[in-house]
Design an enzyme around this catalytic site. Structure first.
Site, PDB file in Angstrom:
ATOM      1  N   ASN A 115     -26.523  71.692  -4.874  1.00  0.00           N
ATOM      2  CA  ASN A 115     -25.047  72.060  -4.743  1.00  0.00           C
ATOM      3  C   ASN A 115     -24.828  72.440  -3.440  1.00  0.00           C
ATOM      4  O   ASN A 115     -25.033  73.449  -2.643  1.00  0.00           O
ATOM      5  CB  ASN A 115     -25.160  73.578  -5.529  1.00  0.00           C
ATOM      6  CG  ASN A 115     -23.968  74.279  -5.553  1.00  0.00           C
ATOM      7  OD1 ASN A 115     -22.804  73.721  -5.297  1.00  0.00           O
ATOM      8  ND2 ASN A 115     -23.698  75.260  -5.959  1.00  0.00           N
ATOM      9  N   TRP A 116     -23.810  71.718  -2.880  1.00  0.00           N
ATOM     10  CA  TRP A 116     -23.075  71.596  -1.581  1.00  0.00           C
ATOM     11  C   TRP A 116     -22.265  72.800  -1.204  1.00  0.00           C
ATOM     12  O   TRP A 116     -22.002  73.137  -0.206  1.00  0.00           O
ATOM     13  CB  TRP A 116     -22.626  70.405  -1.030  1.00  0.00           C
ATOM     14  CG  TRP A 116     -23.594  69.350  -1.082  1.00  0.00           C
ATOM     15  CD1 TRP A 116     -25.083  69.227  -1.296  1.00  0.00           C
ATOM     16  CD2 TRP A 116     -23.381  67.840  -0.387  1.00  0.00           C
ATOM     17  NE1 TRP A 116     -25.504  68.029  -0.823  1.00  0.00           N
ATOM     18  CE2 TRP A 116     -24.607  67.165  -0.359  1.00  0.00           C
ATOM     19  CE3 TRP A 116     -22.283  67.222   0.057  1.00  0.00           C
ATOM     20  CZ2 TRP A 116     -24.672  65.975  -0.020  1.00  0.00           C
ATOM     21  CZ3 TRP A 116     -22.371  66.030   0.736  1.00  0.00           C
ATOM     22  CH2 TRP A 116     -23.331  65.388   0.655  1.00  0.00           C
ATOM     23  N   LYS A 117     -21.790  73.491  -2.268  1.00  0.00           N
ATOM     24  CA  LYS A 117     -20.886  74.645  -2.147  1.00  0.00           C
ATOM     25  C   LYS A 117     -19.619  74.009  -1.372  1.00  0.00           C
ATOM     26  O   LYS A 117     -19.309  72.883  -1.212  1.00  0.00           O
ATOM     27  CB  LYS A 117     -21.497  75.828  -1.507  1.00  0.00           C
ATOM     28  CG  LYS A 117     -22.713  76.029  -2.478  1.00  0.00           C
ATOM     29  CD  LYS A 117     -23.311  77.533  -2.281  1.00  0.00           C
ATOM     30  CE  LYS A 117     -24.617  77.791  -3.276  1.00  0.00           C
ATOM     31  NZ  LYS A 117     -25.056  79.215  -3.279  1.00  0.00           N
ATOM     32  N   HIS A 152     -21.184  78.762 -12.389  1.00  0.00           N
ATOM     33  CA  HIS A 152     -21.879  79.295 -11.252  1.00  0.00           C
ATOM     34  C   HIS A 152     -21.556  80.708 -10.919  1.00  0.00           C
ATOM     35  O   HIS A 152     -20.214  80.959 -10.694  1.00  0.00           O
ATOM     36  CB  HIS A 152     -21.787  78.493  -9.895  1.00  0.00           C
ATOM     37  CG  HIS A 152     -22.469  78.792  -8.859  1.00  0.00           C
ATOM     38  ND1 HIS A 152     -22.495  79.766  -8.159  1.00  0.00           N
ATOM     39  CD2 HIS A 152     -23.729  78.301  -8.302  1.00  0.00           C
ATOM     40  CE1 HIS A 152     -23.249  79.872  -7.097  1.00  0.00           C
ATOM     41  NE2 HIS A 152     -24.176  78.929  -7.457  1.00  0.00           N
ATOM     42  N   GLU A 156     -21.071  82.254  -8.158  1.00  0.00           N
ATOM     43  CA  GLU A 156     -19.670  82.469  -7.019  1.00  0.00           C
ATOM     44  C   GLU A 156     -18.476  82.118  -7.813  1.00  0.00           C
ATOM     45  O   GLU A 156     -17.563  82.515  -7.505  1.00  0.00           O
ATOM     46  CB  GLU A 156     -20.179  81.593  -5.948  1.00  0.00           C
ATOM     47  CG  GLU A 156     -21.356  81.959  -5.357  1.00  0.00           C
ATOM     48  CD  GLU A 156     -22.095  81.028  -4.382  1.00  0.00           C
ATOM     49  OE1 GLU A 156     -21.578  79.767  -4.306  1.00  0.00           O
ATOM     50  OE2 GLU A 156     -23.166  81.224  -3.952  1.00  0.00           O
ATOM     51  N   GLU A 195     -30.220  81.272 -12.575  1.00  0.00           N
ATOM     52  CA  GLU A 195     -30.039  81.834 -11.219  1.00  0.00           C
ATOM     53  C   GLU A 195     -29.911  83.216 -10.903  1.00  0.00           C
ATOM     54  O   GLU A 195     -28.621  83.653 -11.264  1.00  0.00           O
ATOM     55  CB  GLU A 195     -28.823  81.136 -10.435  1.00  0.00           C
ATOM     56  CG  GLU A 195     -29.096  79.457 -10.543  1.00  0.00           C
ATOM     57  CD  GLU A 195     -28.153  78.774  -9.444  1.00  0.00           C
ATOM     58  OE1 GLU A 195     -28.581  78.259  -8.665  1.00  0.00           O
ATOM     59  OE2 GLU A 195     -26.924  79.153  -9.576  1.00  0.00           O
ATOM     60  N   GLY A 208     -28.828  82.512  -2.058  1.00  0.00           N
ATOM     61  CA  GLY A 208     -28.444  82.625  -0.705  1.00  0.00           C
ATOM     62  C   GLY A 208     -28.898  83.854  -0.233  1.00  0.00           C
ATOM     63  O   GLY A 208     -28.424  84.053   1.206  1.00  0.00           O
ATOM     64  N   SER A 253     -32.299  80.603  -3.648  1.00  0.00           N
ATOM     65  CA  SER A 253     -33.370  80.576  -2.638  1.00  0.00           C
ATOM     66  C   SER A 253     -34.536  79.632  -3.032  1.00  0.00           C
ATOM     67  O   SER A 253     -35.667  79.996  -2.543  1.00  0.00           O
ATOM     68  CB  SER A 253     -33.678  81.925  -2.176  1.00  0.00           C
ATOM     69  OG  SER A 253     -32.721  82.656  -1.880  1.00  0.00           O
ATOM     70  N   GLY A 260     -28.971  75.220  -3.305  1.00  0.00           N
ATOM     71  CA  GLY A 260     -27.947  75.425  -2.380  1.00  0.00           C
ATOM     72  C   GLY A 260     -28.458  75.075  -1.019  1.00  0.00           C
ATOM     73  O   GLY A 260     -28.411  73.974  -0.767  1.00  0.00           O
ATOM     74  N   GLY A 261     -28.723  76.009  -0.253  1.00  0.00           N
ATOM     75  CA  GLY A 261     -29.081  75.823   1.011  1.00  0.00           C
ATOM     76  C   GLY A 261     -29.820  74.516   1.330  1.00  0.00           C
ATOM     77  O   GLY A 261     -29.591  73.836   2.400  1.00  0.00           O
TER      78      GLY A 261
HETATM   79  P1  PGA Z   1     -29.200  79.041  -2.758  1.00  0.00           P
HETATM   80  O1  PGA Z   1     -27.975  78.608  -3.909  1.00  0.00           O
HETATM   81  O2  PGA Z   1     -30.327  77.900  -2.986  1.00  0.00           O
HETATM   82  O3  PGA Z   1     -28.695  78.855  -1.474  1.00  0.00           O
HETATM   83  O4  PGA Z   1     -29.845  80.127  -2.934  1.00  0.00           O
HETATM   84  C1  PGA Z   1     -28.433  78.360  -5.318  1.00  0.00           C
HETATM   85  C2  PGA Z   1     -27.333  78.174  -5.777  1.00  0.00           C
HETATM   86  O5  PGA Z   1     -26.240  78.910  -5.607  1.00  0.00           O
HETATM   87  O6  PGA Z   1     -27.031  77.100  -6.758  1.00  0.00           O
END
Ligand code: PGA
Length: 257
Positions: free
Chosen positions: A9-11, A94, A96, A166, A172, A213, A234-235
Site C-alpha cells: 500500500n503506497w499510500k 483502511h 486511515e 491491521e 506506521g 509495521s 505500507g512503509g
Molecule cells: P505500515 O502500514 O506497514 O507502514 O505500518 C501498513 C498499512 O497501513 O497498510
C-alpha cells in the site's frame, strides 16, 4: 492451500515519474519469484503508468479506495467501473480512510459490494485502536467490523475477498503485534466470525493478511502462523529490496514456491 498474498500500500507517496521508475526497478526481482500473489496499490493517478510498466509481469495492481456508487455527483471520487481493466484489487476500510475520511462500516460494506459487482477483489481492512486493545475489546470490535463488512455478501464471493487485520496502533509506528497475538485475533474474530456467518468450510477460503509495521525482520514470525496468509505492507513496500524480501519470506514460510 490458500495462495499467499503480499500487497504493498503506497499510500500518498510517489509522483508520476517516481512511481514508474520504482515499478521498473521492482518488476524484475519481484516477477522472478513464484508462489505468492504480489499486488501493489499506488495512488490513483499513478495507476495507468505503473500498469504500463507491469503489463506482462505477474505483478497485480490494486487501488486504495473506491466510491460505492458507479457514477454521480460525488466530487473527487473514483468508482469501481472506472477502475475496471486497470486494477484487480481495491483496499477498503483502511484505518486511515476510516479516520481521516470518516468512512463507516456501512460505507465499507457498500464499497465491498460495488467492488465485487465490477469484478474487483476487495482487501477489507479491520483492526482495533490502542485504547480498545488495552481495554481488552479487540475481539469484540474486530468481530463486529467483520459482520458489518460482510453484511449480505454471498458465500460465493468469499474466495475473491481478502481481509487485512491491521491493529491501528501498529500502523506506521514501528510497533507490531506478535505473530501469536495476530493469529489468535484472526482465528477468533475474523475466520471464526466468518465461520459463524458462512460455515467453516467457506471461511477457510478467505485469505487473511496481517498488516502494521511489517518488515523483513518480523515477516517470518507472521508468516509462520497458520491463520495468516500474507501481509498488507505500507512503509516497507516503498523499498524495492524490502518488498521483494517480504514476498520471498512469505513463499518460504508457506512452502508455496
Ligand atoms: P505500515 O502500514 O506497514 O507502514 O505500518 C501498513 C498499512 O497501513 O497498510
Amino acid at each position: 492451500m490458500r495462495m499467499p498474498i503480499v500487497a504493498g500500500n503506497w499510500k500518498m507517496y510517489k509522483t508520476l515519474g517516481e512511481a514508474a521508475a520504482f515499478a521498473q526497478e521492482l518488476a524484475p526481482a519481484l516477477s522472478a519469484l513464484k508462489g505468492a500473489e504480489r499486488v501493489i496499490c499506488p495512488p490513483f493517478v499513478d495507476i495507468p503508468d505503473v500498469k504500463r510498466v507491469l503489463d506482462g509481469t505477474p505483478i497485480k495492481l490494486g487501488a486504495q479506495n473506491i466510491h460505492w456508487e458507479t457514477q454521480g455527483a460525488f466530487t473527487s471520487s473514483i468508482s469501481a467501473p472506472m477502475l475496471q481493466g486497470l486494477v484487480e484489487y481495491v483496499i477498503i476500510g483502511h484505518s486511515e480512510v476510516r479516520q481521516y475520511l470518516h468512512e463507516t462500516d456501512d460505507m465499507i460494506n457498500k464499497k465491498a459490494k460495488a467492488a465485487l459487482a465490477y469484478g474487483l477483489s476487495p482487501i477489507i481492512a479491520v483492526g482495533e485502536s490502542l485504547d480498545q486493545n488495552q481495554r481488552g475489546e479487540t475481539e469484540a470490535f474486530v468481530g463486529q467490523q467483520i459482520r458489518a463488512a460482510f453484511e449480505a455478501i454471498p458465500a460465493s464471493d468469499l474466495p475473491r475477498i481478502v481481509v487485512a487485520y491491521e491493529p491501528i496502533w501498529a500502523i506506521g509506528t514501528g510497533l507490531s503485534a506478535t505473530g501469536e497475538q495476530a493469529n489468535t485475533i484472526i482465528k477468533r474474530a475474523i475466520r471464526g466470525v466468518l465461520a459463524t456467518l458462512y460455515g467453516e468450510e467457506k471461511a477457510e477460503l478467505v485469505r487473511i493478511q496481517y498488516g502494521g509495521s511489517v518488515k523483513p525482520d518480523n515477516m517470518a514470525e507472521f508468516m509462520g502462523q497458520p491463520e495468516i496468509d500474507g501481509a498488507l505492507v505500507g512503509g516497507a513496500s516503498l523499498k524495492v529490496d524490502d518488498f521483494v524480501t517480504l514476498t520471498r519470506i512469505a513463499i518460504e514460510a508457506k512452502g508455496s514456491g
